[in-house]
Design a protein around this motif. Structure first.
Motif, short mmCIF file in Angstrom:
data_model
loop_
_atom_site.label_atom_id
_atom_site.label_comp_id
_atom_site.label_asym_id
_atom_site.label_seq_id
_atom_site.Cartn_x
_atom_site.Cartn_y
_atom_site.Cartn_z
N LEU A 190 0.83 -1.20 0.00
CA LEU A 190 0.00 0.00 0.00
C LEU A 190 0.87 1.26 0.00
N LEU A 191 1.91 1.27 0.82
CA LEU A 191 2.81 2.42 0.87
C LEU A 191 3.57 2.62 -0.44
N ALA A 192 3.97 1.52 -1.08
CA ALA A 192 4.67 1.61 -2.36
C ALA A 192 3.76 2.19 -3.43
N VAL A 193 2.53 1.70 -3.50
CA VAL A 193 1.57 2.20 -4.49
C VAL A 193 1.24 3.67 -4.20
N LEU A 194 1.08 4.00 -2.93
CA LEU A 194 0.82 5.39 -2.55
C LEU A 194 1.98 6.29 -2.95
N GLY A 195 3.19 5.83 -2.77
CA GLY A 195 4.37 6.60 -3.15
C GLY A 195 4.41 6.87 -4.65
N VAL A 196 4.12 5.85 -5.45
CA VAL A 196 4.08 6.02 -6.91
C VAL A 196 2.98 7.02 -7.27
N TRP A 197 1.83 6.87 -6.64
CA TRP A 197 0.69 7.76 -6.90
C TRP A 197 1.05 9.21 -6.57
N LEU A 198 1.70 9.43 -5.44
CA LEU A 198 2.07 10.79 -5.04
C LEU A 198 3.12 11.40 -5.97
N VAL A 199 4.09 10.61 -6.36
CA VAL A 199 5.15 11.12 -7.22
C VAL A 199 4.60 11.47 -8.60
N LEU A 200 3.71 10.62 -9.11
CA LEU A 200 3.18 10.85 -10.46
C LEU A 200 2.02 11.82 -10.48
N GLY A 201 1.40 12.07 -9.34
CA GLY A 201 0.24 12.94 -9.32
C GLY A 201 -0.91 12.35 -10.13
N VAL A 202 -1.21 11.10 -9.89
CA VAL A 202 -2.23 10.39 -10.65
C VAL A 202 -3.58 11.09 -10.51
N SER A 203 -4.25 11.22 -11.64
CA SER A 203 -5.58 11.83 -11.66
C SER A 203 -6.53 10.83 -12.30
N PHE A 204 -7.69 10.66 -11.70
CA PHE A 204 -8.65 9.70 -12.23
C PHE A 204 -9.71 10.37 -13.10
N ASP A 205 -9.54 11.66 -13.40
CA ASP A 205 -10.54 12.35 -14.20
C ASP A 205 -10.30 12.20 -15.71
N HIS A 206 -9.14 11.69 -16.11
CA HIS A 206 -8.90 11.41 -17.53
C HIS A 206 -7.95 10.21 -17.66
N GLU A 262 -4.95 8.09 -19.72
CA GLU A 262 -3.80 8.26 -20.60
C GLU A 262 -3.23 6.89 -20.94
N TRP A 263 -3.10 6.63 -22.24
CA TRP A 263 -2.56 5.33 -22.69
C TRP A 263 -1.14 5.10 -22.19
N GLY A 264 -0.36 6.16 -22.08
CA GLY A 264 1.02 6.02 -21.60
C GLY A 264 1.08 5.48 -20.18
N ASP A 265 0.10 5.88 -19.35
CA ASP A 265 0.05 5.35 -17.98
C ASP A 265 -0.24 3.86 -17.99
N LEU A 266 -1.20 3.45 -18.82
CA LEU A 266 -1.57 2.03 -18.88
C LEU A 266 -0.41 1.18 -19.39
N THR A 267 0.23 1.61 -20.48
CA THR A 267 1.34 0.81 -21.01
C THR A 267 2.52 0.80 -20.04
N GLY A 268 2.70 1.90 -19.29
CA GLY A 268 3.77 1.93 -18.29
C GLY A 268 3.53 0.95 -17.16
N VAL A 269 2.30 0.89 -16.67
CA VAL A 269 1.96 -0.07 -15.61
C VAL A 269 2.09 -1.50 -16.13
N LEU A 270 1.62 -1.75 -17.36
CA LEU A 270 1.75 -3.09 -17.94
C LEU A 270 3.21 -3.47 -18.14
N SER A 271 4.04 -2.48 -18.49
CA SER A 271 5.48 -2.72 -18.61
C SER A 271 6.07 -3.14 -17.26
N GLY A 272 5.67 -2.44 -16.21
CA GLY A 272 6.14 -2.81 -14.88
C GLY A 272 5.66 -4.19 -14.46
#
Length: 170
Positions: free
Chosen positions: A125-141, A143-153
């Motif tokens: 949970l802390l690791a995911v929260l850290g990634v979320w905070l660093v990237l400033g994830v927004s759920f209002d739109h 982005e394909w780059g985010d999806l392919t990046g997560v799938l890459s990971g």
């Protein structure tokens, strides 16, 4: 090679640091993710062949299934990472790709029956929260780059988990 391990690891880290920059540079010259992936693997194959035929490293495959899974997941990782670099910034794409350490631990527990350490869920949970905070994830739109990046990971995490299996014999 054994005496120069620290030097080689440092050189490797520096070269991997230039990878997203070179991919973005190639994108400016209209090289796509498939082409840059091919170049990356061609150079790697040349290095492996050089080590095998001229150097101290001899290749011996024992667990072919693990090697094939590692190859598939590694190839998918690189392709998805390079697609991510086409669709988003090098920093964001690299960070999403580097979530592999989270995924490797999850896959190790789920599929390889590794015993999770105490507080495993909290650590995740802390690791995911850290990634979320660093990237400033927004759920209002979306982005394909985010999806392919997560799938890459995720693919990289599967590959790392598979390496643990392959290292028992290979």
């Amino acid at each position: 090679l054994k005496r120069n391990g620290i030097l080689l690891m440092t050189l490797s880290g520096i070269l991997f640091g230039f990878l997203p920059i070179l991919v973005k540079w190639g994108n400016q010259y209209h090289f796509g993710a498939v082409q840059t992936s091919f170049c990356r693997f061609a150079i790697a194959l040349a290095g492996i062949a050089l080590l095998h035929y001229c150097g101290p490293q001899k290749l011996k495959v024992v667990n072919l299934e693990a090697l094939l899974w590692r190859s598939l997941l590694g190839g998918l990782t690189v392709l998805l990472y390079f697609i991510t670099l086409q669709l988003t910034t090098a920093a964001k794409g690299t960070l999403l790709n580097y979530t592999y350490s989270i995924w490797a631990n999850v896959f190790g527990v789920l599929f390889l029956k590794h015993k999770p350490p105490k507080g495993f869920a909290l650590i995740l949970l802390l690791a995911v929260l850290g990634v979320w905070l660093v990237l400033g994830v927004s759920f209002d739109h979306f982005e394909w780059g985010d999806l392919t990046g997560v799938l890459s990971g995720m693919a990289a995490g599967g590959g790392v988990a598979d390496i643990k299996v392959a290292r028992k014999t290979d």
